[in-house]
Design a protein around this motif. Sequence first.
Motif, PDB file in Angstrom:
ATOM      1  N   LYS A  43       5.287  -0.408   7.029  1.00 55.63           N
ATOM      2  CA  LYS A  43       3.745  -0.247   6.525  1.00 55.63           C
ATOM      3  C   LYS A  43       3.915   0.548   5.396  1.00 55.63           C
ATOM      4  O   LYS A  43       3.104   0.415   4.246  1.00 55.63           O
ATOM      5  CB  LYS A  43       3.019   0.381   7.437  1.00 55.63           C
ATOM      6  CG  LYS A  43       1.579   0.451   7.372  1.00 55.63           C
ATOM      7  CD  LYS A  43       0.942   1.062   8.460  1.00 55.63           C
ATOM      8  CE  LYS A  43      -0.427   1.336   8.232  1.00 55.63           C
ATOM      9  NZ  LYS A  43      -1.271   1.712   9.502  1.00 55.63           N
ATOM     10  N   GLN A  44       4.916   1.381   5.098  1.00 55.14           N
ATOM     11  CA  GLN A  44       4.974   2.231   3.954  1.00 55.14           C
ATOM     12  C   GLN A  44       5.922   1.705   3.062  1.00 55.14           C
ATOM     13  O   GLN A  44       5.924   2.198   2.047  1.00 55.14           O
ATOM     14  CB  GLN A  44       5.538   3.500   4.547  1.00 55.14           C
ATOM     15  CG  GLN A  44       5.011   4.314   5.444  1.00 55.14           C
ATOM     16  CD  GLN A  44       3.544   5.103   4.971  1.00 55.14           C
ATOM     17  OE1 GLN A  44       3.150   5.127   3.534  1.00 55.14           O
ATOM     18  NE2 GLN A  44       2.564   5.191   5.923  1.00 55.14           N
ATOM     19  N   PRO A  46       5.779  -0.592   0.692  1.00 53.29           N
ATOM     20  CA  PRO A  46       5.504  -0.994  -0.722  1.00 53.29           C
ATOM     21  C   PRO A  46       5.347   0.348  -1.363  1.00 53.29           C
ATOM     22  O   PRO A  46       5.184   0.486  -2.575  1.00 53.29           O
ATOM     23  CB  PRO A  46       4.078  -1.698  -0.660  1.00 53.29           C
ATOM     24  CG  PRO A  46       4.106  -2.261   0.743  1.00 53.29           C
ATOM     25  CD  PRO A  46       4.982  -1.517   1.687  1.00 53.29           C
ATOM     26  N   LEU A  47       5.009   1.368  -0.861  1.00 52.29           N
ATOM     27  CA  LEU A  47       4.729   2.748  -1.278  1.00 52.29           C
ATOM     28  C   LEU A  47       5.684   3.513  -1.876  1.00 52.29           C
ATOM     29  O   LEU A  47       5.724   4.468  -2.663  1.00 52.29           O
ATOM     30  CB  LEU A  47       3.610   3.472  -0.502  1.00 52.29           C
ATOM     31  CG  LEU A  47       2.401   2.897   0.123  1.00 52.29           C
ATOM     32  CD1 LEU A  47       1.538   3.662   0.881  1.00 52.29           C
ATOM     33  CD2 LEU A  47       1.542   1.993  -1.218  1.00 52.29           C
TER      34      LEU A  47
ATOM     35  N   TYR B 288       1.590  -6.915  -0.746  1.00 53.06           N
ATOM     36  CA  TYR B 288       2.094  -6.045  -1.677  1.00 53.06           C
ATOM     37  C   TYR B 288       1.665  -5.426  -2.397  1.00 53.06           C
ATOM     38  O   TYR B 288       1.329  -4.177  -2.501  1.00 53.06           O
ATOM     39  CB  TYR B 288       3.703  -6.871  -2.068  1.00 53.06           C
ATOM     40  CG  TYR B 288       4.488  -5.853  -2.735  1.00 53.06           C
ATOM     41  CD1 TYR B 288       5.326  -5.044  -2.184  1.00 53.06           C
ATOM     42  CD2 TYR B 288       4.451  -5.680  -4.401  1.00 53.06           C
ATOM     43  CE1 TYR B 288       6.066  -4.036  -2.536  1.00 53.06           C
ATOM     44  CE2 TYR B 288       5.481  -4.777  -4.853  1.00 53.06           C
ATOM     45  CZ  TYR B 288       6.235  -4.092  -4.255  1.00 53.06           C
ATOM     46  OH  TYR B 288       7.034  -3.091  -4.622  1.00 53.06           O
ATOM     47  N   PRO B 291      -1.740  -2.707  -1.482  1.00 53.93           N
ATOM     48  CA  PRO B 291      -1.504  -1.449  -1.014  1.00 53.93           C
ATOM     49  C   PRO B 291      -0.747  -0.593  -2.125  1.00 53.93           C
ATOM     50  O   PRO B 291      -1.062   0.586  -2.113  1.00 53.93           O
ATOM     51  CB  PRO B 291      -0.550  -1.694   0.075  1.00 53.93           C
ATOM     52  CG  PRO B 291      -0.785  -3.197   0.640  1.00 53.93           C
ATOM     53  CD  PRO B 291      -1.097  -3.899  -0.526  1.00 53.93           C
ATOM     54  N   LYS B 292      -0.076  -1.364  -2.771  1.00 56.46           N
ATOM     55  CA  LYS B 292       0.612  -0.820  -3.986  1.00 56.46           C
ATOM     56  C   LYS B 292      -0.115  -0.032  -4.998  1.00 56.46           C
ATOM     57  O   LYS B 292       0.059   1.167  -5.299  1.00 56.46           O
ATOM     58  CB  LYS B 292       1.931  -1.629  -4.650  1.00 56.46           C
ATOM     59  CG  LYS B 292       2.794  -0.850  -5.497  1.00 56.46           C
ATOM     60  CD  LYS B 292       4.106  -1.254  -5.429  1.00 56.46           C
ATOM     61  CE  LYS B 292       5.004  -0.724  -6.456  1.00 56.46           C
ATOM     62  NZ  LYS B 292       5.623   0.421  -5.797  1.00 56.46           N
ATOM     63  N   ASN B 295      -2.322   2.550  -3.677  1.00 55.84           N
ATOM     64  CA  ASN B 295      -1.519   3.634  -3.133  1.00 55.84           C
ATOM     65  C   ASN B 295      -1.804   3.969  -1.722  1.00 55.84           C
ATOM     66  O   ASN B 295      -1.792   5.332  -1.136  1.00 55.84           O
ATOM     67  CB  ASN B 295      -1.331   4.911  -4.151  1.00 55.84           C
ATOM     68  CG  ASN B 295      -0.196   5.825  -3.743  1.00 55.84           C
ATOM     69  OD1 ASN B 295       0.859   5.242  -3.202  1.00 55.84           O
ATOM     70  ND2 ASN B 295      -0.305   6.794  -4.164  1.00 55.84           N
ATOM     71  N   ARG B 296      -2.198   3.058  -0.860  1.00 59.65           N
ATOM     72  CA  ARG B 296      -2.420   3.087   0.471  1.00 59.65           C
ATOM     73  C   ARG B 296      -1.770   2.187   1.374  1.00 59.65           C
ATOM     74  O   ARG B 296      -1.729   1.139   1.045  1.00 59.65           O
ATOM     75  CB  ARG B 296      -3.927   3.244   0.759  1.00 59.65           C
ATOM     76  CG  ARG B 296      -4.804   4.077   0.098  1.00 59.65           C
ATOM     77  CD  ARG B 296      -6.276   3.633  -0.035  1.00 59.65           C
ATOM     78  NE  ARG B 296      -6.892   3.680   1.203  1.00 59.65           N
ATOM     79  CZ  ARG B 296      -7.461   4.729   2.035  1.00 59.65           C
ATOM     80  NH1 ARG B 296      -7.446   6.140   1.070  1.00 59.65           N
ATOM     81  NH2 ARG B 296      -7.921   4.735   3.217  1.00 59.65           N
ATOM     82  N   PRO B 297      -1.001   2.561   2.296  1.00 61.16           N
ATOM     83  CA  PRO B 297      -0.545   1.581   3.338  1.00 61.16           C
ATOM     84  C   PRO B 297      -1.717   0.568   3.706  1.00 61.16           C
ATOM     85  O   PRO B 297      -2.787   0.860   3.994  1.00 61.16           O
ATOM     86  CB  PRO B 297       0.049   2.212   4.336  1.00 61.16           C
ATOM     87  CG  PRO B 297      -0.722   3.706   4.352  1.00 61.16           C
ATOM     88  CD  PRO B 297      -1.185   3.898   3.143  1.00 61.16           C
ATOM     89  N   ILE B 298      -1.192  -0.759   4.223  1.00 60.57           N
ATOM     90  CA  ILE B 298      -2.272  -1.497   4.508  1.00 60.57           C
ATOM     91  C   ILE B 298      -2.697  -1.011   6.108  1.00 60.57           C
ATOM     92  O   ILE B 298      -2.101  -0.611   6.757  1.00 60.57           O
ATOM     93  CB  ILE B 298      -1.296  -2.785   5.148  1.00 60.57           C
ATOM     94  CG1 ILE B 298      -2.085  -4.085   5.083  1.00 60.57           C
ATOM     95  CG2 ILE B 298      -0.280  -2.610   6.312  1.00 60.57           C
ATOM     96  CD1 ILE B 298      -2.773  -4.606   3.794  1.00 60.57           C
ATOM     97  N   PHE B 299      -4.196  -1.198   6.111  1.00 55.29           N
ATOM     98  CA  PHE B 299      -4.840  -0.908   7.156  1.00 55.29           C
ATOM     99  C   PHE B 299      -3.958  -0.928   8.505  1.00 55.29           C
ATOM    100  O   PHE B 299      -4.007  -0.101   9.475  1.00 55.29           O
ATOM    101  CB  PHE B 299      -6.239  -1.574   7.154  1.00 55.29           C
ATOM    102  CG  PHE B 299      -6.930  -1.115   8.340  1.00 55.29           C
ATOM    103  CD1 PHE B 299      -7.613   0.074   8.699  1.00 55.29           C
ATOM    104  CD2 PHE B 299      -7.512  -2.008   9.285  1.00 55.29           C
ATOM    105  CE1 PHE B 299      -8.342   0.314   9.883  1.00 55.29           C
ATOM    106  CE2 PHE B 299      -8.013  -2.042  10.362  1.00 55.29           C
ATOM    107  CZ  PHE B 299      -8.637  -0.590  10.782  1.00 55.29           C
ATOM    108  N   SER B 300      -3.847  -2.233   8.859  1.00 53.06           N
ATOM    109  CA  SER B 300      -2.810  -2.542  10.198  1.00 53.06           C
ATOM    110  C   SER B 300      -2.021  -3.450   9.900  1.00 53.06           C
ATOM    111  O   SER B 300      -2.086  -4.665   9.562  1.00 53.06           O
ATOM    112  CB  SER B 300      -4.073  -3.196  11.240  1.00 53.06           C
ATOM    113  OG  SER B 300      -3.284  -3.460  12.364  1.00 53.06           O
ATOM    114  N   TYR B 301      -0.739  -2.790  10.164  1.00 56.19           N
ATOM    115  CA  TYR B 301       0.432  -3.861   9.976  1.00 56.19           C
ATOM    116  C   TYR B 301       0.362  -4.861  11.006  1.00 56.19           C
ATOM    117  O   TYR B 301       0.870  -6.029  10.957  1.00 56.19           O
ATOM    118  CB  TYR B 301       1.691  -3.036  10.028  1.00 56.19           C
ATOM    119  CG  TYR B 301       2.792  -3.594   9.368  1.00 56.19           C
ATOM    120  CD1 TYR B 301       3.070  -3.984   8.185  1.00 56.19           C
ATOM    121  CD2 TYR B 301       3.759  -4.352  10.257  1.00 56.19           C
ATOM    122  CE1 TYR B 301       4.155  -4.859   7.591  1.00 56.19           C
ATOM    123  CE2 TYR B 301       4.943  -5.274   9.889  1.00 56.19           C
ATOM    124  CZ  TYR B 301       5.099  -5.262   8.581  1.00 56.19           C
ATOM    125  OH  TYR B 301       6.027  -6.089   8.168  1.00 56.19           O
TER     126      TYR B 301
END
Lengths: 54, 550
Positions: A43-44, A46-47, B288, B291-292, B295-301
């Motif tokens: 989940k992290q 791309p960041l 990709y 989220p980038k 600057n927040r991760p995807i809500f639910s992987y």
Amino acid sequence: MPDHETLVGLAKSFGLFYLIAMAIAVLIYVFWPGNKKKFDRAKQAPLDDGEDRP
Amino acid sequence: MMAQLTRNERVLALIYLSILAMVGLALAVGGRYDLIGGHGWLMLAFGLVGIALMVRGWDAPAPSPERFSEYYDDPTKVGIILALVWGIVGMTVGAWVAFLLAFPDINPEVPWLSFGRIRPVHTSGVIFGFGGNALIATSFHVLQRTSRARLPDQLSPWFVLIGYNLFCLLGATGLLMGITQSKEYAEPEWYADILLVIVWVVYFLIYVRTLQRRKEPHIYVANWYYMAFILVVAMLHIVNNITVPVSLAGAKSYSIFSGVQDAMTQWWYGHNAVAFFLTAGFLGMMYYYLPKRANRPIFSYRLSIISFWGITFFYMWAGSHHLHYTALPHWVQTLGMVFSVVLLIPSWASAGNALMTLNGAWKKVRDDAVLRFMALAALFYGITTFEGSFMAIRPVNSLSHYTDWTVGHVHAGALGWVAMITFGSLYALVPWIWRKSRIYSEKLVEVHFWLALAGTLIYVFAMWNSGVVQGLMWRTYSETGTLTYSFLESLVAMYPYYIARAIGGSMFAIGALIALYNVVMTIRMPSAEAETESEGDIPQSKQALAQPAE
């Protein structure tokens, strides 16, 4: 070539269940407790900034 | 570019180009009495120009081993520009055919510019030229970043990019010349189809070879979508294009399928082109870049994986909804209808996942037009997939099919979803990849955003109105049981909507032109490092500010 009846028969028997089976398999994979850590890390992905190098 | 290729790669490239030139020469000579001859000359010229460029740069120094500590982004850079150029060509031709529908007399009376030939230039130009190049360019970027591995070599990405664009060029010029298989989105003839198969296999191998060397244990979900796009498009393309050429020296070929089987194969292809080219690939982009940028991760992987498999399993069966009320067996139509409706679940899961990712960052969406492009794309994705499921229901389809409602639906998806996510991603990607501190003009991004949104809304609302009016006029009966309206009367009723559509489409095309200008100006800006350096209290020559040579 299979005829029309065979195809209908196949669709109404095997076709009814195989997608359900695949769906269950996916759900098990997704909610398998051991996979949680992997997904949280992904989940992290791309960041993760850093220096944009391999 | 030559300096990036190793000696072996240079030799290989020369061999590939020679093969292309020889095939071109054979087609040009063998097909001199056929339209294929023209394409033979085109391939020969393409190969010879390539060889000439190779020979000119042959003595360039070999690449340094230091390259392995960097990602290989040059094919992505060229792909971005190609995508935008194709986008402008495709969208301009689209606006042109839209004006033709309202004012049929404006066209010069030459066969190669007739409506029937330039309309598919529009569709293939935007789908394959714009969409395809954007997918290839972004997939190379995303693949390397999420695997933390460099592309396997320097030649194969160029092979894919250049080969793919040769395919697009053969397709577009062929349509103008009158070469077509008459299959929607699969117009190019057998020789172009073979070229695409070769290119596509290499593309897939790049993916596999890079993933094999990945430094991350898990393959990030965006890559799953990109891989589904590559793999399924290969499968669709091969099966739908199994044809027998009349002669190896002629363009014409015949499908091995006939009648309803041919129709079903075509729409199995056609709808999955929507699914895996225009959806799966661009979802990869979204998972990709959104989220980038936020600057927040995807809500639910987890949800992203569930919707991935949902989309992959279900879309495969939805194609028959294009053939409601035809000779196709009724149960096959019903099957397509049911799967289309069920598809709403994974589709909304993806759209919801994207929007929930932005939840809590709406201020960013408000301030940043680039992120707004992506947010709007997710919203349109949700709207269009709902509409698509709805239109696939047979009785609804009896009203919507063969009307402009279908055209409106397609453009809600193509403009609202595909183009918006592409522009958003490209605006984000361009400054990163060219190492600039920002995009050249944020104001122009803002102008583009509002042009695109207004253009899409004008277009889609015009076609919704026009489509429903058409559908109703075609099914209104008088008391005596005859049709109330003639076809011509329904055509006259379309006139204002067709003008509105042409205006909306033109606005969208102008937006793409602005995007290209903004991207080119960004590339010409001093690099981020040079910008900070120039603040130092030292004299600086003009050359130092200029971009370092590639």
